[in-house]
Design an enzyme around this catalytic site. Structure first.
Site, PDB file in Angstrom:
ATOM      1  CE  LYS A  48       0.922  -0.902   0.490  1.00 51.58           C
ATOM      2  NZ  LYS A  48      -0.282  -1.303   1.238  1.00 51.58           N
ATOM      3  CD  GLN A  92      -3.023  -3.407  -0.054  1.00 51.19           C
ATOM      4  OE1 GLN A  92      -1.933  -3.329   0.510  1.00 51.19           O
ATOM      5  NE2 GLN A  92      -3.656  -2.329  -0.481  1.00 51.19           N
ATOM      6  CG  ASP A 115      -1.259  -1.112   6.812  1.00 54.55           C
ATOM      7  OD1 ASP A 115      -0.733  -0.205   6.137  1.00 54.55           O
ATOM      8  OD2 ASP A 115      -1.662  -2.185   6.338  1.00 54.55           O
TER       9      ASP A 115
END
Ligand code: GUN
Length: 278
Positions: A48, A92, A115
């Site tokens: 990412k 994450q 997200d």
């Protein structure tokens, strides 16, 4: 059989974003928070960050020890919520077991939740309102649409009901006018459901689960599985066994994974454009 080439499509999406970002003197900023040493999480976070760098998004990596307390993590998120140079915040998952993921997600500002995991964004998604869509489900829809695969009127099986893939992708496919059946570990007649499906989304994390004898001719298969065995990545679909029957398949790697990352970049750019509305 044709390949749903996520790698190539993601490249095209990055190029478009890079051009848009290059025209702005100010740059989008993404904070990426990694807690602990999980090897696949480390890998995903690195990819990412690399994507961000390629297209002109400034990424700020915050690496925390496995034994970081929940309160410390929440403090860091609150600071990022207030930081005007940060437009998107990504924590994450999975987090170490002593940390409550729901509390962490609730603490991220819904305006920086790139997200799309915050209940505010998930709720808006269900209602078809403007929001940050979760990255993997959004990437799957993009992958189907960009290859001109019609969802409207189709029988769609979603196998797996996680909060980050199964449940939201079922909602998005319904919004696209598909007729969606969500299958999971307690489903009794999965064979019947798979055999009648025009589109199958596999998201259970069981390597090579879907075989050629379980599907009908010309089905479209999207493989969301990512299981590492001895450093090799396996999807949920036995590619060799289904390839003669399916009309389209997304490979692992090179299918959904790059699309997930591209969707994250799109969301970060969207958060950046909306930054005045903080
Ligand atoms: N873990 C697995 N998929 C994801 C994702 O899309 N975002 C984050 N933050 N963690 C994940």
């Amino acid at each position: 059989m044709k390949i749903l080439n996520g790698k190539e499509l993601a490249r095209k999406m990055r190029k478009e974003l890079k051009e848009k970002i290059s025209k702005s003197p100010e740059k989008p900023g993404l904070a990426v928070v990694l807690v602990g040493e999980d090897p696949s999480s480390k890998l995903y976070v690195n990819m990412k960050e690399r994507d961000c760098k390629k297209i002109g998004i400034t990424s700020k990596k915050i690496k925390l020890e496995e034994n970081t307390t929940q309160e410390r993590l929440l403090d860091i998120i609150r600071q990022l919520n207030e930081d005007d140079t940060i437009h998107g915040i990504l924590v994450q998952l999975p987090l170490p077991s002593h940390i409550d993921e729901s509390v962490v997600i609730d603490t991220i500002s819904s305006k920086k939740d790139v997200d799309g995991f915050h209940p505010m964004n998930l709720g808006k998604m269900l209602q078809g309102r403007d929001c940050f869509l979760p990255a993997t489900p959004a990437g799957i829809i993009d992958l189907l649409k960009e290859n001109n695969i019609m969802i409207e009127g189709k029988e769609v099986a979603v196998v797996g009901r996680s909060n980050i893939v199964g449940k939201p992708v079922a909602s998005l496919l319904t919004a696209e006018n598909g007729t969606v059946t969500v299958c999971h570990s307690r489903t009794k007649n999965i064979e019947t459901i798979l055999k009648r499906s025009d589109i199958i989304i596999m998201a259970i994390g069981r390597p090579n689960f879907l075989k050629g004898n379980m599907i009908k001719e010309n089905v479209v298969i999207v493989d969301v599985g990512t299981t590492y065995i001895d450093d090799k990545l396996y999807g949920d679909v036995d590619f060799e066994s289904v390839k003669e029957k399916a009309s389209w398949i997304s490979p692992v790697p090179g299918g959904v994974g790059p699309m997930t990352r591209a969707a994250l970049l799109k969301n970060t750019y969207k958060a950046f454009l909306k930054r005045e509305n903080r």
